[in-house]
Design a protein around this motif. Sequence first.
Motif, PDB file in Angstrom:
ATOM      1  N   ARG A  70       0.713  -1.246   0.083  1.00 31.81           N
ATOM      2  CA  ARG A  70       0.003  -0.035   0.086  1.00 31.81           C
ATOM      3  C   ARG A  70       0.762   1.167  -0.019  1.00 31.81           C
ATOM      4  O   ARG A  70       1.725   1.449   0.729  1.00 31.81           O
ATOM      5  N   ASP A  71       0.390   2.032  -0.856  1.00 33.00           N
ATOM      6  CA  ASP A  71       1.344   3.533  -1.017  1.00 33.00           C
ATOM      7  C   ASP A  71       0.300   4.265  -0.949  1.00 33.00           C
ATOM      8  O   ASP A  71      -0.660   4.542  -1.743  1.00 33.00           O
ATOM      9  N   ILE A  72       0.450   5.657   0.144  1.00 27.69           N
ATOM     10  CA  ILE A  72      -0.322   6.511   0.357  1.00 27.69           C
ATOM     11  C   ILE A  72       0.355   7.941   0.076  1.00 27.69           C
ATOM     12  O   ILE A  72       1.493   7.958   0.871  1.00 27.69           O
ATOM     13  N   PHE A  73      -0.072   8.849  -0.412  1.00 30.16           N
ATOM     14  CA  PHE A  73       0.567  10.116  -0.979  1.00 30.16           C
ATOM     15  C   PHE A  73      -0.001  11.278  -0.218  1.00 30.16           C
ATOM     16  O   PHE A  73      -1.521  11.338  -0.271  1.00 30.16           O
ATOM     17  N   TYR A  74       0.240  12.187   0.556  1.00 33.70           N
ATOM     18  CA  TYR A  74      -0.145  13.406   1.167  1.00 33.70           C
ATOM     19  C   TYR A  74       0.793  14.708   0.469  1.00 33.70           C
ATOM     20  O   TYR A  74       1.954  14.359   0.180  1.00 33.70           O
ATOM     21  N   ASP A  75      -0.012  15.902   0.684  1.00 31.01           N
ATOM     22  CA  ASP A  75       0.616  17.104   0.307  1.00 31.01           C
ATOM     23  C   ASP A  75       0.703  17.850   1.696  1.00 31.01           C
ATOM     24  O   ASP A  75      -0.326  17.913   2.120  1.00 31.01           O
ATOM     25  N   PHE A  76       1.651  18.515   2.159  1.00 33.91           N
ATOM     26  CA  PHE A  76       1.840  19.266   3.133  1.00 33.91           C
ATOM     27  C   PHE A  76       2.542  20.483   2.781  1.00 33.91           C
ATOM     28  O   PHE A  76       3.271  20.826   1.988  1.00 33.91           O
ATOM     29  N   THR A  77       2.083  21.735   4.028  1.00 37.00           N
ATOM     30  CA  THR A  77       2.626  22.792   3.526  1.00 37.00           C
ATOM     31  C   THR A  77       3.976  23.059   4.408  1.00 37.00           C
ATOM     32  O   THR A  77       4.786  23.862   4.418  1.00 37.00           O
ATOM     33  N   GLU A  78       4.164  22.134   5.352  1.00 32.18           N
ATOM     34  CA  GLU A  78       5.288  22.064   6.431  1.00 32.18           C
ATOM     35  C   GLU A  78       6.466  21.286   5.998  1.00 32.18           C
ATOM     36  O   GLU A  78       6.170  20.602   4.704  1.00 32.18           O
ATOM     37  N   THR A 129       9.617  14.533  -0.185  1.00 38.66           N
ATOM     38  CA  THR A 129      10.125  15.115  -1.228  1.00 38.66           C
ATOM     39  C   THR A 129       9.648  16.542  -1.088  1.00 38.66           C
ATOM     40  O   THR A 129       8.533  16.867  -1.116  1.00 38.66           O
ATOM     41  N   GLU A 130      10.547  17.806  -1.057  1.00 39.03           N
ATOM     42  CA  GLU A 130       9.987  19.012  -1.256  1.00 39.03           C
ATOM     43  C   GLU A 130       9.564  19.406  -2.701  1.00 39.03           C
ATOM     44  O   GLU A 130      10.250  19.074  -3.525  1.00 39.03           O
ATOM     45  N   PHE A 131       8.770  20.182  -2.635  1.00 37.21           N
ATOM     46  CA  PHE A 131       8.319  20.758  -4.235  1.00 37.21           C
ATOM     47  C   PHE A 131       7.814  22.434  -3.996  1.00 37.21           C
ATOM     48  O   PHE A 131       7.585  22.933  -2.633  1.00 37.21           O
ATOM     49  N   VAL A 132       7.955  23.085  -5.146  1.00 36.97           N
ATOM     50  CA  VAL A 132       7.586  24.366  -4.962  1.00 36.97           C
ATOM     51  C   VAL A 132       6.216  24.666  -5.588  1.00 36.97           C
ATOM     52  O   VAL A 132       5.889  24.050  -6.892  1.00 36.97           O
ATOM     53  N   ARG A 133       5.066  25.167  -4.877  1.00 40.17           N
ATOM     54  CA  ARG A 133       3.813  25.498  -5.442  1.00 40.17           C
ATOM     55  C   ARG A 133       3.854  26.653  -6.087  1.00 40.17           C
ATOM     56  O   ARG A 133       4.626  27.351  -6.401  1.00 40.17           O
ATOM     57  N   GLU A 134       2.481  26.927  -6.576  1.00 39.52           N
ATOM     58  CA  GLU A 134       2.304  28.170  -7.288  1.00 39.52           C
ATOM     59  C   GLU A 134       2.496  29.233  -6.410  1.00 39.52           C
ATOM     60  O   GLU A 134       2.362  29.244  -5.078  1.00 39.52           O
ATOM     61  N   SER A 137       5.621  29.018  -2.990  1.00 38.00           N
ATOM     62  CA  SER A 137       5.640  28.599  -1.751  1.00 38.00           C
ATOM     63  C   SER A 137       6.207  27.139  -1.579  1.00 38.00           C
ATOM     64  O   SER A 137       5.594  26.357  -2.737  1.00 38.00           O
ATOM     65  N   LYS A 138       7.085  26.605  -0.494  1.00 39.16           N
ATOM     66  CA  LYS A 138       7.474  25.144  -0.625  1.00 39.16           C
ATOM     67  C   LYS A 138       6.359  24.234  -0.021  1.00 39.16           C
ATOM     68  O   LYS A 138       5.456  24.684   0.840  1.00 39.16           O
ATOM     69  N   GLY A 139       6.295  23.082  -0.478  1.00 42.70           N
ATOM     70  CA  GLY A 139       5.476  21.914   0.133  1.00 42.70           C
ATOM     71  C   GLY A 139       6.139  20.648   0.099  1.00 42.70           C
ATOM     72  O   GLY A 139       7.282  20.716  -0.343  1.00 42.70           O
ATOM     73  N   THR A 140       5.592  19.878   0.787  1.00 41.31           N
ATOM     74  CA  THR A 140       6.375  18.540   0.944  1.00 41.31           C
ATOM     75  C   THR A 140       5.284  17.443   0.629  1.00 41.31           C
ATOM     76  O   THR A 140       3.927  17.430   0.937  1.00 41.31           O
TER      77      THR A 140
END
Length: 158
Positions: A70-78, A129-134, A137-140
């Motif tokens: 099972r793989d579950i993916f979430y996005d966070f602002t932290e 993994t960190e990413f850049v949002r529109e 701003s960074k997200g995780t």
Amino acid sequence: MGNKKFLLVAFVLAAMVGCDQGNEKKDVSAVQDSKTASATAIYLPSGSGLDFGRSPVRDVLGEDDRSKIRDIFYDFTESPEEVDSALAAVLASDGFSRRVNEPGRFNLNVTYRKGGKAESSYLVSARYTEFVREGFSKGTKLRLTWRYDFKKISPLLK
């Protein structure tokens, strides 16, 4: 700062709701059908509950020759460290140990383990993994992975 407090409260509540009531392995679907389950809670095969206070971005069930996956993916602002700190606190309270792995292509790669023997051990992988949002701003992105319903025990668990 408010998001950090919300995350911590969500994890603590999930820990209380998802406390394991024994060492037996539980079927994921049986635990999730519980009438007391939160709409956003997920349950590990160990019976531990996690509630991030949001639905997953993606939830994938797979299978190989050894087990179901099972793989579950979430996005966070932290940041990855903030999310993992909260996750570590909840899983530690439920008896999981934490090991930081080589990051590889991730910003942070952690394995949580509960139990000692291969037959009764639960492993959960948390990769961040960190990413850049529109708006720059960074997200995780968090990817939680675990195996269950083993057909044969992996040599890695021994």
